[in-house]
Design a protein around this motif. Structure first.
Motif, mmCIF file in Angstrom:
data_model
loop_
_atom_site.group_PDB
_atom_site.id
_atom_site.type_symbol
_atom_site.label_atom_id
_atom_site.label_comp_id
_atom_site.label_asym_id
_atom_site.label_seq_id
_atom_site.Cartn_x
_atom_site.Cartn_y
_atom_site.Cartn_z
ATOM 1 N N THR A 6 42.932 29.524 47.953
ATOM 2 C CA THR A 6 44.321 29.996 47.906
ATOM 3 C C THR A 6 44.546 30.903 46.701
ATOM 4 O O THR A 6 45.251 31.902 46.803
ATOM 5 C CB THR A 6 45.326 28.823 47.872
ATOM 6 N N VAL A 7 43.907 30.571 45.583
ATOM 7 C CA VAL A 7 44.039 31.402 44.388
ATOM 8 C C VAL A 7 43.315 32.727 44.591
ATOM 9 O O VAL A 7 43.760 33.774 44.128
ATOM 10 C CB VAL A 7 43.489 30.663 43.141
ATOM 11 N N LEU A 8 42.214 32.680 45.299
ATOM 12 C CA LEU A 8 41.402 33.873 45.515
ATOM 13 C C LEU A 8 41.647 34.521 46.876
ATOM 14 O O LEU A 8 40.784 35.207 47.412
ATOM 15 C CB LEU A 8 39.926 33.514 45.354
ATOM 16 N N ARG A 9 42.831 34.313 47.419
ATOM 17 C CA ARG A 9 43.158 34.850 48.748
ATOM 18 C C ARG A 9 42.954 36.362 48.803
ATOM 19 O O ARG A 9 42.410 36.892 49.769
ATOM 20 C CB ARG A 9 44.597 34.492 49.121
ATOM 21 N N ALA A 48 35.511 48.001 48.053
ATOM 22 C CA ALA A 48 36.118 46.716 48.428
ATOM 23 C C ALA A 48 35.365 45.559 47.793
ATOM 24 O O ALA A 48 35.978 44.598 47.307
ATOM 25 C CB ALA A 48 36.151 46.572 49.950
ATOM 26 N N LEU A 49 34.036 45.636 47.768
ATOM 27 C CA LEU A 49 33.238 44.584 47.137
ATOM 28 C C LEU A 49 33.490 44.530 45.634
ATOM 29 O O LEU A 49 33.640 43.441 45.066
ATOM 30 C CB LEU A 49 31.748 44.814 47.413
ATOM 31 N N ASP A 50 33.544 45.700 45.006
ATOM 32 C CA ASP A 50 33.816 45.745 43.572
ATOM 33 C C ASP A 50 35.175 45.125 43.246
ATOM 34 O O ASP A 50 35.307 44.320 42.325
ATOM 35 C CB ASP A 50 33.793 47.188 43.056
ATOM 36 N N ARG A 51 36.178 45.486 44.012
ATOM 37 C CA ARG A 51 37.523 44.959 43.752
ATOM 38 C C ARG A 51 37.581 43.451 43.956
ATOM 39 O O ARG A 51 38.265 42.746 43.221
ATOM 40 C CB ARG A 51 38.555 45.667 44.629
ATOM 41 N N ALA A 52 36.879 42.956 44.944
ATOM 42 C CA ALA A 52 36.829 41.506 45.157
ATOM 43 C C ALA A 52 36.173 40.830 43.959
ATOM 44 O O ALA A 52 36.656 39.806 43.467
ATOM 45 C CB ALA A 52 36.078 41.176 46.440
ATOM 46 N N GLY A 53 35.087 41.394 43.476
ATOM 47 C CA GLY A 53 34.410 40.834 42.313
ATOM 48 C C GLY A 53 35.291 40.838 41.082
ATOM 49 O O GLY A 53 35.369 39.845 40.341
ATOM 50 N N PHE A 54 35.990 41.934 40.853
ATOM 51 C CA PHE A 54 36.881 42.021 39.689
ATOM 52 C C PHE A 54 38.048 41.039 39.814
ATOM 53 O O PHE A 54 38.507 40.483 38.816
ATOM 54 C CB PHE A 54 37.373 43.457 39.489
ATOM 55 N N LYS A 55 38.504 40.822 41.031
ATOM 56 C CA LYS A 55 39.579 39.847 41.248
ATOM 57 C C LYS A 55 39.090 38.443 40.894
ATOM 58 O O LYS A 55 39.824 37.654 40.287
ATOM 59 C CB LYS A 55 40.064 39.905 42.702
#
Length: 89
Positions: A6-9, A48-55
């Motif tokens: 939920t935090v990493l939605r 998209a992968l980079d942004r997910a990792g940074f999130k």
């Protein structure tokens, strides 16, 4: 560091989108589509992968800060998060 869906939605949404985009890139290559179009889509997957990792890194930093403010041991060291961050960049 425990990952709460939920935090990493937002990260999960980005990863699902990248998953779909990657499938599209594979299909484009299999269908011998235009190289420029393939590379454009591949760049979108990468972003998209980079942004997910940074999130995920951002969430980890927030969890560390909250733990420190409470006087608790952070779930992961800031140094380790920094190393992970640098691995993404």
């Amino acid at each position: 560091m425990e990952m709460d869906a939920t935090v990493l939605r937002d990260a999960l949404t980005r990863l699902k989108r990248a998953h779909g985009q990657l499938g599209g890139v594979i299909a484009m290559i299999e269908n011998a589509e235009d190289c420029e179009k393939v590379l454009t889509q591949l760049a979108a997957v990468s972003k998209a992968l980079d942004r997910a990792g940074f999130k995920i890194i951002s969430t980890g930093l927030q969890q560390c800060q909250v733990a420190q403010e409470r006087g608790e041991e952070p779930p992961i060291s800031v140094e380790r998060l920094e190393k992970l961050f640098l691995a993404l960049s």
